[in-house]
Design a protein around this motif. Sequence first.
Motif, PDB file in Angstrom:
ATOM      1  N   GLU A  35       0.999  -1.217  -0.020  1.00 43.06           N
ATOM      2  CA  GLU A  35       0.067  -0.035   0.048  1.00 43.06           C
ATOM      3  C   GLU A  35       0.920   1.235   0.019  1.00 43.06           C
ATOM      4  O   GLU A  35       0.690   2.166  -0.705  1.00 43.06           O
ATOM      5  CB  GLU A  35      -0.939   0.012   1.380  1.00 43.06           C
ATOM      6  N   ALA A  36       1.767   1.232   0.781  1.00 45.39           N
ATOM      7  CA  ALA A  36       2.744   2.378   0.814  1.00 45.39           C
ATOM      8  C   ALA A  36       3.371   2.664  -0.519  1.00 45.39           C
ATOM      9  O   ALA A  36       3.720   3.984  -1.125  1.00 45.39           O
ATOM     10  CB  ALA A  36       3.946   2.064   1.834  1.00 45.39           C
ATOM     11  N   THR A  37       3.655   1.552  -1.296  1.00 44.16           N
ATOM     12  CA  THR A  37       4.284   1.812  -2.549  1.00 44.16           C
ATOM     13  C   THR A  37       3.540   2.380  -3.507  1.00 44.16           C
ATOM     14  O   THR A  37       3.873   3.152  -4.309  1.00 44.16           O
ATOM     15  CB  THR A  37       5.004   0.313  -3.319  1.00 44.16           C
ATOM     16  N   GLU A  82       0.912   4.085  -2.780  1.00 46.94           N
ATOM     17  CA  GLU A  82       0.554   5.474  -2.471  1.00 46.94           C
ATOM     18  C   GLU A  82       1.794   6.484  -3.070  1.00 46.94           C
ATOM     19  O   GLU A  82       1.717   7.583  -3.816  1.00 46.94           O
ATOM     20  CB  GLU A  82       0.436   5.938  -0.971  1.00 46.94           C
ATOM     21  N   ARG A  83       3.146   5.982  -2.949  1.00 45.19           N
ATOM     22  CA  ARG A  83       4.230   6.750  -3.279  1.00 45.19           C
ATOM     23  C   ARG A  83       4.120   6.814  -4.779  1.00 45.19           C
ATOM     24  O   ARG A  83       4.581   7.975  -5.299  1.00 45.19           O
ATOM     25  CB  ARG A  83       5.639   6.059  -2.835  1.00 45.19           C
ATOM     26  N   LEU A  84       3.759   5.675  -5.543  1.00 40.05           N
ATOM     27  CA  LEU A  84       3.738   6.011  -7.019  1.00 40.05           C
ATOM     28  C   LEU A  84       2.704   6.911  -7.538  1.00 40.05           C
ATOM     29  O   LEU A  84       2.828   7.683  -8.141  1.00 40.05           O
ATOM     30  CB  LEU A  84       3.465   4.582  -7.594  1.00 40.05           C
ATOM     31  N   ASP A  85       1.637   7.025  -6.734  1.00 38.77           N
ATOM     32  CA  ASP A  85       0.491   7.896  -7.008  1.00 38.77           C
ATOM     33  C   ASP A  85       1.105   9.225  -6.791  1.00 38.77           C
ATOM     34  O   ASP A  85       0.574  10.144  -7.719  1.00 38.77           O
ATOM     35  CB  ASP A  85      -0.742   7.686  -6.201  1.00 38.77           C
ATOM     36  N   ALA A  86       1.726   9.583  -5.759  1.00 37.22           N
ATOM     37  CA  ALA A  86       2.500  10.938  -5.579  1.00 37.22           C
ATOM     38  C   ALA A  86       3.221  11.303  -6.453  1.00 37.22           C
ATOM     39  O   ALA A  86       3.332  12.520  -6.942  1.00 37.22           O
ATOM     40  CB  ALA A  86       2.991  10.930  -4.265  1.00 37.22           C
ATOM     41  N   LEU A  87       4.078  10.389  -7.098  1.00 41.14           N
ATOM     42  CA  LEU A  87       5.071  10.623  -8.185  1.00 41.14           C
ATOM     43  C   LEU A  87       4.455  11.030  -9.379  1.00 41.14           C
ATOM     44  O   LEU A  87       4.881  11.853 -10.098  1.00 41.14           O
ATOM     45  CB  LEU A  87       6.166   9.665  -8.264  1.00 41.14           C
ATOM     46  N   ALA A  88       3.328  10.163  -9.558  1.00 35.86           N
ATOM     47  CA  ALA A  88       2.538  10.471 -10.834  1.00 35.86           C
ATOM     48  C   ALA A  88       2.021  11.879 -11.011  1.00 35.86           C
ATOM     49  O   ALA A  88       1.920  12.525 -11.734  1.00 35.86           O
ATOM     50  CB  ALA A  88       1.719   9.293 -11.035  1.00 35.86           C
ATOM     51  N   ASP A  89       1.488  12.252  -9.737  1.00 35.51           N
ATOM     52  CA  ASP A  89       1.028  13.622  -9.673  1.00 35.51           C
ATOM     53  C   ASP A  89       1.915  14.713  -9.621  1.00 35.51           C
ATOM     54  O   ASP A  89       1.555  15.565 -10.482  1.00 35.51           O
ATOM     55  CB  ASP A  89       0.311  13.813  -8.382  1.00 35.51           C
ATOM     56  N   GLU A  90       3.186  14.473  -9.334  1.00 32.75           N
ATOM     57  CA  GLU A  90       4.092  15.671  -9.530  1.00 32.75           C
ATOM     58  C   GLU A  90       4.501  15.714 -11.010  1.00 32.75           C
ATOM     59  O   GLU A  90       4.791  16.587 -11.513  1.00 32.75           O
ATOM     60  CB  GLU A  90       5.489  14.945  -8.705  1.00 32.75           C
ATOM     61  N   LEU A  91       4.516  14.211 -11.523  1.00 29.61           N
ATOM     62  CA  LEU A  91       4.832  14.582 -13.329  1.00 29.61           C
ATOM     63  C   LEU A  91       3.735  15.317 -13.874  1.00 29.61           C
ATOM     64  O   LEU A  91       4.085  15.641 -14.916  1.00 29.61           O
ATOM     65  CB  LEU A  91       5.036  13.009 -13.744  1.00 29.61           C
ATOM     66  N   GLU A  92       2.613  15.113 -13.466  1.00 27.08           N
ATOM     67  CA  GLU A  92       1.524  15.595 -14.193  1.00 27.08           C
ATOM     68  C   GLU A  92       1.368  17.264 -13.952  1.00 27.08           C
ATOM     69  O   GLU A  92       0.533  17.845 -14.334  1.00 27.08           O
ATOM     70  CB  GLU A  92       0.054  14.969 -14.082  1.00 27.08           C
ATOM     71  N   GLY A  93       2.245  17.511 -12.883  1.00 31.31           N
ATOM     72  CA  GLY A  93       2.409  19.044 -12.530  1.00 31.31           C
ATOM     73  C   GLY A  93       1.069  19.296 -11.612  1.00 31.31           C
ATOM     74  O   GLY A  93       0.818  20.525 -11.381  1.00 31.31           O
ATOM     75  N   LYS A  94       0.596  18.296 -10.841  1.00 26.83           N
ATOM     76  CA  LYS A  94      -0.232  18.739  -9.865  1.00 26.83           C
ATOM     77  C   LYS A  94       0.442  19.002  -8.495  1.00 26.83           C
ATOM     78  O   LYS A  94       1.586  18.666  -8.408  1.00 26.83           O
ATOM     79  CB  LYS A  94      -1.366  17.440  -9.541  1.00 26.83           C
ATOM     80  N   ALA A  95      -0.343  19.579  -7.623  1.00 28.28           N
ATOM     81  CA  ALA A  95       0.420  19.980  -6.412  1.00 28.28           C
ATOM     82  C   ALA A  95       0.786  18.584  -5.654  1.00 28.28           C
ATOM     83  O   ALA A  95      -0.185  17.896  -5.537  1.00 28.28           O
ATOM     84  CB  ALA A  95      -0.479  20.891  -5.526  1.00 28.28           C
ATOM     85  N   PRO A  96       1.901  18.339  -5.056  1.00 28.50           N
ATOM     86  CA  PRO A  96       2.161  17.385  -4.288  1.00 28.50           C
ATOM     87  C   PRO A  96       1.267  17.274  -3.066  1.00 28.50           C
ATOM     88  O   PRO A  96       0.951  18.152  -2.573  1.00 28.50           O
ATOM     89  CB  PRO A  96       3.683  17.414  -4.002  1.00 28.50           C
TER      90      PRO A  96
END
Length: 147
Positions: free
Chosen positions: A58-60, A62-76
């Motif tokens: 689950e932690a991995t 969540e981390r992947l989702d956060a990285l994807a958001d960063e790449l898409e330009g969304k606020a972390p």
Amino acid sequence: MPDTVLTQLAALQGAPIAELKRKWRELLDNEPPPYNRRFLEHRLAYRIQELAYGGLSEATLERLDALADELEGKAPRRRTALETRPIAGTRLIRDWKGVEHCVTVRREDFEYQGRPYKSLSAIARHITGTRWNGLVFFGLKNTRRRP
């Protein structure tokens, strides 16, 4: 007797493309994409291992989702309070103007002088009379920015 994971993986390499597509439908419950053989083999190999040994934690995820958001330009996403909160039972000690202050971390809140507080910031404000970040006040967070 079911095939071992290694046997199933080895069978993918020699299987005809029609067999790979059938296996895809069986393991992934949808139609295979019109990609090349190598893609199908790799994705099926991952799925076989995932079913046998388990998927990502689950932690991995969540981390992947956060990285994807960063790449898409969304606020972390901000860290949740539980990620920055000390473990229940921890005693935080802070000397302020010659007086030692002791706070006990509890499961849902914090205890200071026998009273419950929702946050370390509320305790820091009670002690100092001014607004503080509780994590900074009790030395749990560095105020300097990382380079």
